[in-house]
Design a protein around this motif. Structure first.
Motif, short mmCIF file in Angstrom:
data_model
loop_
_atom_site.label_atom_id
_atom_site.label_comp_id
_atom_site.label_asym_id
_atom_site.label_seq_id
_atom_site.Cartn_x
_atom_site.Cartn_y
_atom_site.Cartn_z
N ASP A 150 -4.18 4.12 -9.81
CA ASP A 150 -4.20 3.88 -8.36
C ASP A 150 -2.85 4.14 -7.71
OD1 ASP A 150 -6.90 3.12 -8.20
OD2 ASP A 150 -6.42 1.11 -8.93
N ARG A 189 0.80 -1.21 0.00
CA ARG A 189 0.00 0.00 0.00
C ARG A 189 0.85 1.28 0.00
NH1 ARG A 189 -5.47 -0.11 0.67
NH2 ARG A 189 -6.24 -2.09 -0.17
N ALA A 215 -2.85 -4.48 -12.00
CA ALA A 215 -3.19 -3.25 -11.29
C ALA A 215 -3.36 -2.11 -12.30
CB ALA A 215 -2.11 -2.91 -10.27
N ASP A 216 -3.79 -0.96 -11.80
CA ASP A 216 -4.06 0.20 -12.64
C ASP A 216 -3.14 1.34 -12.23
OD1 ASP A 216 -5.12 2.43 -13.99
OD2 ASP A 216 -7.14 1.59 -13.94
N VAL A 250 -0.45 3.34 -2.88
CA VAL A 250 -1.17 2.43 -3.76
C VAL A 250 -2.59 2.26 -3.23
CG1 VAL A 250 -1.18 0.16 -4.83
CG2 VAL A 250 1.01 1.24 -4.24
N ALA A 251 -3.57 2.70 -4.00
CA ALA A 251 -4.96 2.66 -3.55
C ALA A 251 -5.53 1.25 -3.62
CB ALA A 251 -5.81 3.61 -4.39
N ARG A 252 -5.29 0.57 -4.73
CA ARG A 252 -5.80 -0.80 -4.92
C ARG A 252 -4.75 -1.62 -5.65
NH1 ARG A 252 -11.21 0.02 -8.16
NH2 ARG A 252 -9.77 1.38 -9.27
N SER A 253 -4.72 -2.91 -5.36
CA SER A 253 -3.71 -3.76 -6.01
C SER A 253 -4.07 -5.22 -5.81
CB SER A 253 -2.33 -3.48 -5.41
OG SER A 253 -1.37 -4.39 -5.91
N ARG A 302 1.80 8.16 -16.45
CA ARG A 302 1.23 6.85 -16.14
C ARG A 302 0.93 6.13 -17.45
NH1 ARG A 302 -1.00 10.31 -12.31
NH2 ARG A 302 -0.83 9.59 -10.14
N THR A 346 -0.11 6.87 -6.58
CA THR A 346 0.00 8.30 -6.31
C THR A 346 1.39 8.63 -5.80
OG1 THR A 346 -2.35 8.44 -5.73
CG2 THR A 346 -0.93 10.25 -5.02
N ALA A 386 0.28 -0.87 -14.81
CA ALA A 386 0.56 -0.14 -13.58
C ALA A 386 2.01 0.31 -13.56
CB ALA A 386 0.25 -1.01 -12.37
#
Length: 319
Positions: free
Chosen positions: A192, A160, A188-189, A239-242, A208, A194, A213
């Protein structure tokens, strides 16, 4: 599929797996053969271990995704054993690998031009595209003197946050920025990811990749450096989501002095095993040395000195 019930193919087979075994590419043929056998990657790794051949789940996964390919003698021996385990024709997978890639210039450290990040990390094409729009003259004017990465793995078993503190040294006048590159987990994207400029720097260009990712960021200094000067800066990536994380790797394009990596796990989700990872250019990561032992604070670390181009990292297993 129970042990001993793998289907044995004959030369007259014309199914999609058999076509891939004749035409390639290697990673698609390997993936299709594994799926057709009914074995999981974990089961395949266990079958290899029974034959005295140890291959990590990460390496097997990378081979079937095309993220890396087996080239070392021990890896080629593993592929030959995989052919037997999966019941595919002998040498069918090995033949798809072709000749090994040249790497002698890297072995001697005499390559005159810097290595691209895509030579160490994946996805290679996405890295090359993303980095090309950010890299500038300061890249060749700076060398890493010291770096510490602290990786935080949350209770959902995903990375995260990564905080990086480093000291760079100017080889020439007028270096005024450092390029940071981060690659998230497959699937991943980049949206997400930062970047955060924490100390002695500010964000410049941020790029990006549109479908992977991959993040490349300029970290701007507050002044231009003179030859021989050092500069301390700190940044982070949130990392927001993974997808679930199994490792963290740091790529070194140039020789470096000192690197420290710490991975801290949430108390609610501790791995069963951690180990050091090393990777030479264009080789899959390999596990070396003894297991890394979790501290009472649920963390592991490695400390390296006199670093050559390649990758260092820590891998872990959840089950």
């Amino acid at each position: 599929m129970a042990s001993g019930t793998l289907r044995r193919r004959t030369d007259t087979s014309t199914g999609p797996v058999d076509v891939l075994l004749r035409t390639g590419p290697f990673h698609e043929a390997l993936r299709a053969s594994i799926e057709d056998s009914g074995l999981t990657l974990g089961s395949l790794r266990n079958r290899l271990a029974q034959r005295g051949i140890r291959v990590s789940l990460t390496s097997l996964s990378y081979w079937q995704q095309g993220r890396s390919r087996p080239e070392r003698p021990t890896s080629l021996r593993a592929v030959q054993a995989i052919e037997v385990i999966l019941g595919v024709p002998r040498h069918s997978l090995v033949a798809l690998l072709g000749p090994p890639r040249p790497r002698g210039r890297w072995a001697t450290g005499r390559r005159s031009t810097p290595r691209g990040y895509e030579g160490f990390l994946e996805p290679a094409d996405a890295l090359a595209q993303t980095v090309a729009s950010v890299i500038g003259p300061s890249d060749r004017k700076l060398r890493l003197f010291w770096q510490e990465d602290i990786v935080r793995v949350a209770g959902d078993r995903t990375i995260r946050r990564v905080r990086s503190r480093l000291v760079v040294r100017a080889l020439e006048d007028d270096a005024d920025r450092h390029m940071m590159v981060y690659c998230g987990e497959p699937g991943a994207d980049a949206a997400d990811l930062t970047p955060v400029a924490v100390e002695n720097c500010r964000l410049g260009r941020v790029r990006r990749h549109r479908s992977c990712a991959v993040l490349a960021v300029e970290l701007l200094f507050d002044r231009r450096l003179r030859t021989g000067e050092t500069y301390l800066l700190e940044y982070a990536v949130n990392v927001a989501r993974s997808p679930r994380s199994h490792e963290y790797r740091r790529a070194f394009r140039y020789p470096a002095e000192t690197y420290i990596l710490g991975v801290r796990f949430d108390a609610s989700a501790l791995p069963v095993r951690c180990h050091r990872l090393v990777q030479a250019p264009e080789e899959p990561p390999s596990r070396t040395g003894e297991d890394l032992i979790l501290s009472s604070a649920h963390s592991v670390h490695l400390a390296e000195h006199d670093i050559q181009p390649g990758v260092l990292g820590i891998g872990w297993e959840w089950d």
